[in-house]
Design an enzyme around this catalytic site. Sequence first.
Site, PDB file in Angstrom:
ATOM      1  N   SER A   1      -2.423   2.660   3.967  1.00 43.03           N
ATOM      2  CA  SER A   1      -1.440   1.768   4.584  1.00 43.03           C
ATOM      3  C   SER A   1      -1.774   1.602   6.063  1.00 43.03           C
ATOM      4  CB  SER A   1      -0.038   2.367   4.412  1.00 43.03           C
ATOM      5  OG  SER A   1       0.838   1.814   5.365  1.00 43.03           O
TER       6      SER A   1
ATOM      7  N   GLU B   1      -5.597  -8.006   3.709  1.00 43.03           N
ATOM      8  CA  GLU B   1      -4.941  -9.067   4.492  1.00 43.03           C
ATOM      9  C   GLU B   1      -5.983  -9.866   5.273  1.00 43.03           C
ATOM     10  OE1 GLU B   1      -1.581  -8.014   7.073  1.00 43.03           O
ATOM     11  OE2 GLU B   1      -2.131  -9.707   8.357  1.00 43.03           O
TER      12      GLU B   1
ATOM     13  N   ASN C   1      -0.227  -0.070   8.520  1.00 40.30           N
ATOM     14  CA  ASN C   1       0.834   0.126   9.520  1.00 40.30           C
ATOM     15  C   ASN C   1       1.233   1.594   9.630  1.00 40.30           C
ATOM     16  OD1 ASN C   1       3.782   0.485   8.371  1.00 40.30           O
ATOM     17  ND2 ASN C   1       2.629  -0.735   6.902  1.00 40.30           N
TER      18      ASN C   1
ATOM     19  N   SER D   1       5.752   0.275   4.055  1.00 39.58           N
ATOM     20  CA  SER D   1       5.680   0.218   2.592  1.00 39.58           C
ATOM     21  C   SER D   1       6.179   1.512   1.934  1.00 39.58           C
ATOM     22  CB  SER D   1       4.234  -0.073   2.162  1.00 39.58           C
ATOM     23  OG  SER D   1       3.338   0.729   2.891  1.00 39.58           O
TER      24      SER D   1
ATOM     25  N   HIS E   1      -9.985  -5.046   5.004  1.00 42.73           N
ATOM     26  CA  HIS E   1      -8.569  -4.933   4.611  1.00 42.73           C
ATOM     27  C   HIS E   1      -8.197  -6.201   3.838  1.00 42.73           C
ATOM     28  CE1 HIS E   1      -4.195  -4.855   4.861  1.00 42.73           C
ATOM     29  NE2 HIS E   1      -4.304  -3.559   5.072  1.00 42.73           N
TER      30      HIS E   1
ATOM     31  N   HIS F   1       0.823  -1.208   0.000  1.00 39.37           N
ATOM     32  CA  HIS F   1       0.000   0.000   0.000  1.00 39.37           C
ATOM     33  C   HIS F   1       0.858   1.260   0.000  1.00 39.37           C
ATOM     34  CE1 HIS F   1      -3.814  -2.208   1.579  1.00 39.37           C
ATOM     35  NE2 HIS F   1      -3.742  -2.195   0.267  1.00 39.37           N
TER      36      HIS F   1
ATOM     37  N   HIS G   1      -0.129  -8.777   0.881  1.00 40.17           N
ATOM     38  CA  HIS G   1      -1.187  -8.953   1.894  1.00 40.17           C
ATOM     39  C   HIS G   1      -1.795 -10.345   1.882  1.00 40.17           C
ATOM     40  CE1 HIS G   1      -1.164  -4.671   0.556  1.00 40.17           C
ATOM     41  NE2 HIS G   1      -0.937  -4.524   1.840  1.00 40.17           N
TER      42      HIS G   1
END
Length: 305
Positions: A222, A126, A224, A266, A124, A41, A74
């Site tokens: 993103s 993931e 994180n 990322s 999401h 991302h 992901h």
Amino acid sequence: MEVILARPRGFCAGVNRAINVVNKALEVYQPPVYVLHEIVHNTHVIRELEEKGAVFVEQLEDIPKGSIAIFSAHGVSQAVKERANELGLRTINATCPLVSKVHRRVSLLNKINYDVVVIGHKGHPEVEGTCGHASGSVHVVSSPDEVQCLQVNTPSRVGYVTQTTLSIDDTAEMLKALRRRFPEISAPSRTDICFATSNRQTAVRELSKAVDLILVVGSKNSSNSNRLREVAQKNNIPAHLIDHAGEIERGWLDKARRIGITAGASAPEHLVTELVAWLRENYKVRTVREMDGVDETICFQLPPI
Ligand code: SF4
């Protein structure tokens, strides 16, 4: 103005691997190679790979038969893998090995008739990929309140996994709620929140003690990177998530004497370098230094390409 750079920051081993997979596939098979969803991302990474000939699609059906199809870091569900085979695509799996580990645990829990609770953000990619490895009951929870409403088959047979990029602090709250509700809940041997997420959050927590404001370099989608901004804000430090220096708004930095900079897992390092150069051009920057922090030496092997 003083600038302090977080350590570690930016690319993690899983992101490096995923980007290397696309670059290697472009080299071996020649463009175009297709990637299902954003490989990671970050808008800059996507643009740079598009310029080299990668084509990002949202549906497998948009990929011509016989083409190379890469699954993003992901991860994807079993159904997506099977559909890709049906469509005659030549697939390369760039799923981060730490996400694949979570997938294996979901399958295993279902195999022994456990309900699986996935702690993560609904929608999401993931989380969707992780749920897509379930062969039995799976539930996604995003808040302690949702834990109270969970309906499971057998309360003594419940296990959990988490999205790899969650906030450590928020997840601890969720786990308390889950353990209260299901005292026998099966936990992974160690948390699924990965080392990269954890190291970057710890660094921001430390950085928050030394600065007046934190800029997080990362894209808006993103996970994180958003968590890094939240960690700073929870430590009472104003923080902004920016894709690049051009997004800094007038007035944000006026009162800040010490600025902290970090980058999501990322976000490429050149964006941090450009941000520091922009600060030097627009403010009187006296010093730029990197804080002490963890050295990440983990490196994941590429999958067969
Ligand atoms: Fe893998 Fe963690 Fe990086 Fe995600 S943030 S790609 S799980 S190392």
